[in-house]
Structures are given as structure tokens and as C-alpha cells.
Design an enzyme around this catalytic site. Structure first.
Site, PDB file in Angstrom:
ATOM      1  N   SER A   1      61.595 -18.419  63.033  1.00  0.00           N
ATOM      2  CA  SER A   1      61.808 -18.494  64.304  1.00  0.00           C
ATOM      3  C   SER A   1      61.796 -19.819  64.819  1.00  0.00           C
ATOM      4  O   SER A   1      60.600 -20.852  64.656  1.00  0.00           O
ATOM      5  CB  SER A   1      60.447 -17.826  65.146  1.00  0.00           C
ATOM      6  OG  SER A   1      60.396 -17.950  66.445  1.00  0.00           O
TER       7      SER A   1
ATOM      8  N   HIS B   1      66.315 -17.219  63.663  1.00  0.00           N
ATOM      9  CA  HIS B   1      65.774 -16.071  64.656  1.00  0.00           C
ATOM     10  C   HIS B   1      65.606 -17.368  65.784  1.00  0.00           C
ATOM     11  O   HIS B   1      64.666 -18.204  65.829  1.00  0.00           O
ATOM     12  CB  HIS B   1      64.227 -15.670  64.489  1.00  0.00           C
ATOM     13  CG  HIS B   1      63.898 -14.581  65.494  1.00  0.00           C
ATOM     14  ND1 HIS B   1      64.569 -13.132  65.162  1.00  0.00           N
ATOM     15  CD2 HIS B   1      63.074 -14.530  66.287  1.00  0.00           C
ATOM     16  CE1 HIS B   1      63.992 -12.482  66.158  1.00  0.00           C
ATOM     17  NE2 HIS B   1      63.224 -13.253  66.969  1.00  0.00           N
TER      18      HIS B   1
ATOM     19  N   ASP C   1      64.493 -17.132  69.813  1.00  0.00           N
ATOM     20  CA  ASP C   1      63.672 -16.565  70.870  1.00  0.00           C
ATOM     21  C   ASP C   1      64.380 -17.157  72.041  1.00  0.00           C
ATOM     22  O   ASP C   1      63.944 -18.254  72.481  1.00  0.00           O
ATOM     23  CB  ASP C   1      62.431 -16.691  70.796  1.00  0.00           C
ATOM     24  CG  ASP C   1      61.594 -15.584  69.322  1.00  0.00           C
ATOM     25  OD1 ASP C   1      62.067 -14.376  69.532  1.00  0.00           O
ATOM     26  OD2 ASP C   1      61.176 -16.136  68.598  1.00  0.00           O
TER      27      ASP C   1
ATOM     28  N   MET D   1      64.043 -16.852  76.211  1.00  0.00           N
ATOM     29  CA  MET D   1      63.104 -16.472  77.176  1.00  0.00           C
ATOM     30  C   MET D   1      63.618 -17.000  78.501  1.00  0.00           C
ATOM     31  O   MET D   1      63.824 -18.023  78.619  1.00  0.00           O
ATOM     32  CB  MET D   1      61.772 -17.069  77.080  1.00  0.00           C
ATOM     33  CG  MET D   1      60.990 -16.595  75.594  1.00  0.00           C
ATOM     34  SD  MET D   1      59.476 -17.183  75.309  1.00  0.00           S
ATOM     35  CE  MET D   1      59.232 -16.935  73.659  1.00  0.00           C
TER      36      MET D   1
ATOM     37  N   HIS E   1      67.290 -13.055  69.908  1.00  0.00           N
ATOM     38  CA  HIS E   1      66.175 -12.193  70.445  1.00  0.00           C
ATOM     39  C   HIS E   1      66.293 -12.556  72.000  1.00  0.00           C
ATOM     40  O   HIS E   1      65.717 -13.552  72.359  1.00  0.00           O
ATOM     41  CB  HIS E   1      64.877 -12.125  69.829  1.00  0.00           C
ATOM     42  CG  HIS E   1      63.860 -11.378  70.280  1.00  0.00           C
ATOM     43  ND1 HIS E   1      62.567 -11.651  70.059  1.00  0.00           N
ATOM     44  CD2 HIS E   1      63.993 -10.318  71.331  1.00  0.00           C
ATOM     45  CE1 HIS E   1      61.938 -10.796  70.463  1.00  0.00           C
ATOM     46  NE2 HIS E   1      62.652  -9.949  71.259  1.00  0.00           N
TER      47      HIS E   1
ATOM     48  N   MET F   1      64.711 -12.045  75.290  1.00  0.00           N
ATOM     49  CA  MET F   1      63.688 -11.607  76.070  1.00  0.00           C
ATOM     50  C   MET F   1      63.884 -12.272  77.549  1.00  0.00           C
ATOM     51  O   MET F   1      63.146 -12.935  78.134  1.00  0.00           O
ATOM     52  CB  MET F   1      62.183 -12.523  75.689  1.00  0.00           C
ATOM     53  CG  MET F   1      62.314 -12.196  74.176  1.00  0.00           C
ATOM     54  SD  MET F   1      60.511 -13.152  73.600  1.00  0.00           S
ATOM     55  CE  MET F   1      60.783 -13.401  72.209  1.00  0.00           C
TER      56      MET F   1
ATOM     57  N   MET G   1      57.654  -5.857  68.078  1.00  0.00           N
ATOM     58  CA  MET G   1      56.819  -7.030  68.129  1.00  0.00           C
ATOM     59  C   MET G   1      55.439  -6.676  67.810  1.00  0.00           C
ATOM     60  O   MET G   1      54.825  -5.795  68.213  1.00  0.00           O
ATOM     61  CB  MET G   1      57.151  -7.536  69.861  1.00  0.00           C
ATOM     62  CG  MET G   1      58.031  -8.030  70.366  1.00  0.00           C
ATOM     63  SD  MET G   1      58.793  -9.429  69.449  1.00  0.00           S
ATOM     64  CE  MET G   1      57.423 -10.708  69.996  1.00  0.00           C
TER      65      MET G   1
ATOM     66  N   ASP H   1      58.249  -9.009  64.256  1.00  0.00           N
ATOM     67  CA  ASP H   1      58.261 -10.617  64.935  1.00  0.00           C
ATOM     68  C   ASP H   1      56.919 -10.666  65.386  1.00  0.00           C
ATOM     69  O   ASP H   1      56.463 -10.011  66.273  1.00  0.00           O
ATOM     70  CB  ASP H   1      59.159 -10.717  65.891  1.00  0.00           C
ATOM     71  CG  ASP H   1      59.307 -12.125  66.385  1.00  0.00           C
ATOM     72  OD1 ASP H   1      58.534 -12.867  66.149  1.00  0.00           O
ATOM     73  OD2 ASP H   1      59.929 -12.066  67.574  1.00  0.00           O
TER      74      ASP H   1
END
Length: 212
Positions: free
Chosen positions: A7, A31, A33, A35, A64, A66, A135, A173
Site C-alpha cells: 500500500s 495498492h 488508497d 480517500m 481502492h 474510499m 478490510m 487490507d
């Protein structure tokens, strides 16, 4: 074969090139993330960082989301070079058309859930998912402690996937490390996301190898 997806949230952003090369050389996926501070209580990074990594990425990018309204951004993330895109069950009214949109843009489609969402919520959509993201901490921050109930959640999900004869992969994750990687794979996980365990280690390559 188990895939290891470091990540980037836990990477050294002042020396990001070095960590990108580590992923290229030793891991299977990036990966990423993303957000927005609304779906989760944190803001990470957006298109400039993803686009910069895409220029150097030699392994696929797993984005990913979010964020709220993920359907508004899927096309652009696909155009940056993402090969996998997941979004949260709780972020949309109906996951099915959004999963379809991901696939229409040439990416593998995934649906993610937090630890307080029953895995059974995923069951009606498994046929439309290339992968599901469980998660094992609450989405929003890196470095959290792994939640032990994740093992049973992965087992339950894997049993349902097998019962339906599907090829949907399970990604986990949050708090993943060499200490729990083997057990997660034994429960049915096929993609392991690890942030702090990899990038905060003295030897990230050794950690990735240990997780394999």
C-alpha cells in the site's frame, strides 16, 4: 498464487521513486488508497500521485476508492492506467451498475467492505465482482491493528464463492504482515495488501518474500 500488494499510503512520499521501484522489483501490485475525507475520516492523495506512479509502474495498479460517488471518477482512474478498481459497498445505492462501469472501462471490478459490514452483504453481487476487498481494519488510516474476526469473515466469503462456483478473488487490507499472511491464505485470501509492514521495515523485500 498469492499476490502481494504493498500500500503506497505507507510509502515515503519524499522518496516515492525508491518505494515504487521496490514494488516493481519484488511485489505483484501497487495498492493505491484514495480517500476523500467524506466516506472515511482522512484525505490521502488523488490523480497527480496516481498518474506519477503510473509512469513508472511495471506491475498493475490496484486502486481502492474510499470516496463518495465513486462512479464519477472511475473513467479517469482507468485512463491513468489502473487495472483494478474497488469501491465501498456503503458508498453507493446499488453496486451493480458501478461494478459494470468499472468493467466497461477495462478494469477488474471489486467491492469493498469495512469490518462492521456483514460479508453476506456482498453475496448478491459476487457474480459481478472480479474480486472483493475485506478490510481487516477500519478504512481511513494506515498502521492499525489487524482485527482477528477477519479470518472467519474470509472463510465465510470463500465458502460462498466456492458454493456458487465463482472465480471471485478475496483481497484483504489492513494490518496484514508475515505474522498473519499464511493463515489468511489458508482461509481463502488470494491478494494481501500490506502497507506499514512493508514500507516501515528495514528490508521491504524480505518482508514481501516472507509473506509469500
Amino acid at each position: 498464487m498469492t499476490q502481494i500488494a504493498p500500500s503506497i499510503l505507507a510509502a515515503d512520499f519524499l522518496n516515492l521513486g525508491k518505494d515504487v521501484e521496490t514494488v516493481n522489483k519484488y511485489a505483484d501490485l501497487f495498492h493505491l488508497d484514495v480517500m476523500d475525507g467524506r466516506l472515511v475520516p482522512n484525505i490521502s492523495f488523488g490523480f497527480p500521485v496516481v498518474e506519477a506512479i503510473a509512469k513508472k509502474a511495471e506491475v498493475p495498479m490496484d486502486v481502492h476508492l474510499m470516496i463518495t460517488h465513486p462512479e464519477c471518477y472511475i473513467e479517469r482512474f482507468a485512463k491513468t492506467g489502473a487495472k483494478m478498481i474497488s469501491f465501498h459497498y456503503e458508498a453507493v445505492r446499488d453496486p451493480e451498475p458501478v461494478l459494470g462501469l468499472v468493467k466497461e472501462n477495462g478494469c477488474l471490478a471489486g467491492l469493498a467492505i469495512n469490518p462492521d459490514v456483514p460479508v453476506s452483504k456482498l453475496f448478491p453481487f459476487l457474480y459481478a465482482c472480479d474480486f472483493v476487498l475485506i478490510m481487516s481494519v477500519f478504512a481511513g488510516f494506515g498502521g492499525q491493528k489487524f482485527i482477528e474476526t477477519t479470518y472467519e469473515r474470509v472463510k465465510e466469503l470463500k465458502a460462498e464463492i466456492d458454493a456458487r462456483g465463482l472465480s471471485t478473488k478475496i483481497e484483504v487490507d489492513g494490518g496484514v504482515s508475515p505474522a498473519n499472511a499464511k493463515k489468511l491464505v489458508e482461509c481463502g485470501a488470494e491478494i494481501l495488501v500490506a502497507g506499514s509492514a512493508v514500507f516501515k521495515a528495514e528490508d521491504p523485500a524480505e518482508v514481501i518474500a516472507a509473506m509469500r
